[in-house]
Design an enzyme around this catalytic site. Structure first.
Site, PDB file in Angstrom:
ATOM      1  N   GLY A  44       0.825  -1.203   0.000  1.00 35.13           N
ATOM      2  CA  GLY A  44       0.000   0.000   0.000  1.00 35.13           C
ATOM      3  C   GLY A  44       0.852   1.243   0.000  1.00 35.13           C
ATOM      4  O   GLY A  44       1.953   1.247   0.550  1.00 35.13           O
ATOM      5  N   ASP A  52     -14.046   7.171   9.665  1.00 30.05           N
ATOM      6  CA  ASP A  52     -13.553   6.945   8.299  1.00 30.05           C
ATOM      7  C   ASP A  52     -14.068   5.637   7.706  1.00 30.05           C
ATOM      8  O   ASP A  52     -13.336   4.920   7.014  1.00 30.05           O
ATOM      9  CB  ASP A  52     -12.028   6.993   8.260  1.00 30.05           C
ATOM     10  CG  ASP A  52     -11.509   7.472   6.902  1.00 30.05           C
ATOM     11  OD1 ASP A  52     -12.317   7.968   6.085  1.00 30.05           O
ATOM     12  OD2 ASP A  52     -10.300   7.360   6.646  1.00 30.05           O
ATOM     13  N   LYS A  84     -15.643   3.331   5.135  1.00 32.84           N
ATOM     14  CA  LYS A  84     -15.831   3.275   3.680  1.00 32.84           C
ATOM     15  C   LYS A  84     -15.237   1.958   3.195  1.00 32.84           C
ATOM     16  O   LYS A  84     -14.449   1.330   3.921  1.00 32.84           O
ATOM     17  CB  LYS A  84     -15.142   4.457   2.985  1.00 32.84           C
ATOM     18  CG  LYS A  84     -13.666   4.555   3.262  1.00 32.84           C
ATOM     19  CD  LYS A  84     -13.085   5.794   2.621  1.00 32.84           C
ATOM     20  CE  LYS A  84     -11.649   5.987   3.061  1.00 32.84           C
ATOM     21  NZ  LYS A  84     -11.076   7.211   2.524  1.00 32.84           N
ATOM     22  N   ASN A 100     -11.495   0.988   3.612  1.00 32.23           N
ATOM     23  CA  ASN A 100     -10.941   0.765   4.952  1.00 32.23           C
ATOM     24  C   ASN A 100     -11.468  -0.509   5.609  1.00 32.23           C
ATOM     25  O   ASN A 100     -11.287  -0.708   6.809  1.00 32.23           O
ATOM     26  CB  ASN A 100     -11.229   1.969   5.856  1.00 32.23           C
ATOM     27  CG  ASN A 100     -10.371   3.157   5.485  1.00 32.23           C
ATOM     28  OD1 ASN A 100      -9.368   3.021   4.784  1.00 32.23           O
ATOM     29  ND2 ASN A 100     -10.751   4.331   5.955  1.00 32.23           N
ATOM     30  N   ASP A 103      -7.081   1.528   9.176  1.00 29.75           N
ATOM     31  CA  ASP A 103      -6.895   2.962   9.000  1.00 29.75           C
ATOM     32  C   ASP A 103      -7.604   3.761  10.090  1.00 29.75           C
ATOM     33  O   ASP A 103      -8.711   4.269   9.910  1.00 29.75           O
ATOM     34  CB  ASP A 103      -7.375   3.400   7.620  1.00 29.75           C
ATOM     35  CG  ASP A 103      -6.793   4.753   7.248  1.00 29.75           C
ATOM     36  OD1 ASP A 103      -6.333   5.475   8.153  1.00 29.75           O
ATOM     37  OD2 ASP A 103      -6.780   5.088   6.057  1.00 29.75           O
ATOM     38  N   THR A 115     -13.963  11.366   4.089  1.00 31.46           N
ATOM     39  CA  THR A 115     -14.065  11.299   2.636  1.00 31.46           C
ATOM     40  C   THR A 115     -15.396  11.930   2.247  1.00 31.46           C
ATOM     41  O   THR A 115     -16.411  11.615   2.867  1.00 31.46           O
ATOM     42  CB  THR A 115     -13.992   9.819   2.208  1.00 31.46           C
ATOM     43  OG1 THR A 115     -12.716   9.316   2.597  1.00 31.46           O
ATOM     44  CG2 THR A 115     -14.176   9.657   0.717  1.00 31.46           C
TER      45      THR A 115
END
Length: 357
Positions: free
Chosen positions: A55, A171, A173, A176, A189, A206
């Site tokens: 990553g 966060d 989404k 993650n 994350d 985001t």
């Protein structure tokens, strides 16, 4: 929105219009060898062989590493200190360490060791080898009702656990959410996660997943995670988020307008659940009213879910990643192993901020 193969929990270049100045703070099941020697162990960088980059992000990389002693695999996140300082991410990095040190849950990625030298901050974490939920969602276009329900149920338990510790995740989404080799989730994350005393005012996240109170700078708390779950369920089942536009400002306008248009194929009960999550008034938002997560679990969409079985990982995963061995990297993108480490050391006065890292 193009498909991507996965970035081991580091956000960034995952999809157009989805960056938002999102910081890099992420990571990519623990192998038996790794798990047996992690609890009371102090590591050094010399203990670890770097296998591959799994990553990349704004100021960091995640490497698959192998423990020379136990032969176990880990994810080592390395963050460039000058970039952390330049992007004013010092507090987020400290928050991430503080949160991950405190949590222990089957659906959250585990942190084993942190370290810094005069160039980098390091976090040694669980390597979750199944890849990101994002890549599976993109390859399939959208998930079936039952598949979406499985992931939602595991996420509800993860959010409930974090909130019980006064932690807001901030966060949620598909990028993650990692899948382990059996197909169960791990949230990764935690760069935006925060221990809450009251409310917080930082604009982070985001764009498509931001709750109205974050956009309006009203101060926000745990309710933002339930809003994000509503967005996530919509995206999993529709194949696209409910509020999207070519630029963040357009997305924010649509979020604040709150107009939902569901695809016809969505189940009646899931539409009702999403509407109850995507309530602008957080005092009336499902998950944030008096019974908290229990209200979510009792919703009709989850009627078939045995909630006692969920955290025990007893539900049958709908997708089992193709994994040939513990150190398999095939579910993540390949990255050039460039001259990334050749950075100049940081001045001693700048390192002072990270002395306890």
């Amino acid at each position: 929105m193009a498909a991507t193969k996965g970035k081991a929990g580091l956000h960034n270049e995952s999809r157009s219009g989805r960056d938002s100045g999102r910081t890099d703070a992420g990571s990519p099941t623990v192998s038996a060898a790794a798990a047996s020697l992690t609890t009371n162990r102090t590591y050094t960088l010399d203990d670890l062989d770097t296998i591959a980059t799994v990553g990349t992000g704004t100021f960091g990389r995640v490497f698959l590493v192998k423990d020379k002693k136990t032969r176990g695999f880990f994810a080592l996140k390395a963050m460039k200190i000058p970039d952390v300082i330049r992007l004013k991410q010092e507090q987020h990095v400290h928050n991430e360490k503080e949160v991950l040190t405190e949590v222990n849950h089957p659906f959250l990625v585990r942190l084993f060791w942190t370290h810094h030298d005069d160039r980098f901050l390091y976090m040694l974490m669980e390597y979750v080898n199944g890849g990101e939920l994002f890549s599976y969602l993109r390859s399939r276009g959208r998930f079936s009702n039952s598949t979406g329900m499985f992931y939602s149920a595991e996420i509800v338990c993860a959010i409930e656990y974090l909130h019980s510790k006064e932690i807001v995740y901030r966060d949620l989404k598909p990028e993650n959410i990692l899948l382990d080799s059996e197909g169960h989730i791990r949230l990764t994350d935690f760069g935006f996660a925060k221990k809450l005393s009251e409310r917080t005012w930082t604009l982070c996240g985001t764009p498509e997943y931001l709750a109205p109170e974050v956009i309006q700078s009203k101060g926000h708390g745990r309710a933002v995670d339930w809003w994000a779950l509503g967005i996530l369920i919509f995206e999993m089942l529709a194949g696209y988020p409910p509020f999207f536009d070519d630029n963040p400002f357009g997305i924010y306008q649509k979020i604040l307008a709150g107009k939902l248009e569901f695809p016809r194929h969505l189940d009646f009960y899931v539409k009702d659940l999403i509407k109850k999550f995507l309530v602008i008034d957080r005092a009336r938002r499902l998950g944030n009213i008096k019974n908290g997560a229990d209200d979510v679990k009792k919703h009709r969409w989850f009627k078939s879910v045995d909630w006692d079985s969920v955290p025990c990982r007893k539900l049958k995963p709908p997708i089992v990643p193709k994994v040939s061995h513990e150190g398999d990297t095939s579910n993540f993108d390949t990255y050039p192993e460039d001259e990334w480490k050749k950075d100049t050391p940081v001045a001693a006065k700048d390192l002072e901020i990270f002395k306890n890292f």
